[in-house]
Design a protein around this motif. Structure first.
Motif: not given
Length: 170
Positions: A27-29, A33, A57-62, A67
């Motif tokens: 989930n951290d990677y 994306h 979802r990425d760090s921007k929550n997309q 994305s």
């Protein structure tokens, strides 16, 4: 690209097995994306080996769909299935970064894609009013549907059991 050379030298399957061993799903990677951002032509290949990463979802929550749309690399003329196969939920959720629905995002890029805008609006004409749903609302609606389906199954089950009992009795 190093990946291109690895595919040539080792083959696609062996290369992807090595990558998967070195970078397990986390989930951290959000790997898809990142692949889309750095080497977008390989997303389809990586998707086969990391199918669950599609829902991350990425760090921007997309989401991956948001994305990819935001990148501007997906145009209807080159990737019609990207737009045609988008789920209703994907079309109804606003991008957390831009706060735009997908049709508006396709229209707002520097090189707006009017074909994509047309297709996305055709799929959900009511989205023109800007009433996008949040992710929480979609999850809630999905759960409501599941509860209704479960209740309807419970209601039909006794009737089926009664029918079986009558058949045995006769």
């Amino acid at each position: 690209y190093a990946i291109k050379e690895a595919f040539k030298f080792l083959g696609q399957n062996k290369t992807m097995q090595i990558i998967k061993r070195c970078m397990p799903l986390s989930n951290d990677y959000p790997i898809l994306h990142i692949v889309h951002r750095l080497a977008h032509r390989y997303v389809e290949i990586f998707s086969v080996y990391y199918p669950d990463a599609t829902y991350m979802r990425d760090s921007k929550n997309q989401t991956l769909f948001q994305s990819m749309l935001a990148s501007g690399k997906k145009k209807f003329a080159n990737h019609p299935s990207f737009f045609l196969q988008a789920s209703d939920d994907q079309l109804a959720v606003k991008d957390p970064v831009t706060d735009l629905l997908p049709f508006a995002h396709a229209a707002s890029n520097e090189t707006s894609d009017l074909s994509a805008v047309y297709i996305l609006l055709r799929r959900d004409p009511t989205s023109i009013w800007g009433h996008g749903r949040s992710t929480e609302r979609i999850v809630c609606n999905k759960r409501k549907r599941e509860v209704k389906e479960e209740a309807s199954r419970k209601q039909t089950k006794p009737v089926e059991e009664e029918k079986r009992g009558l058949i045995v009795f006769i």
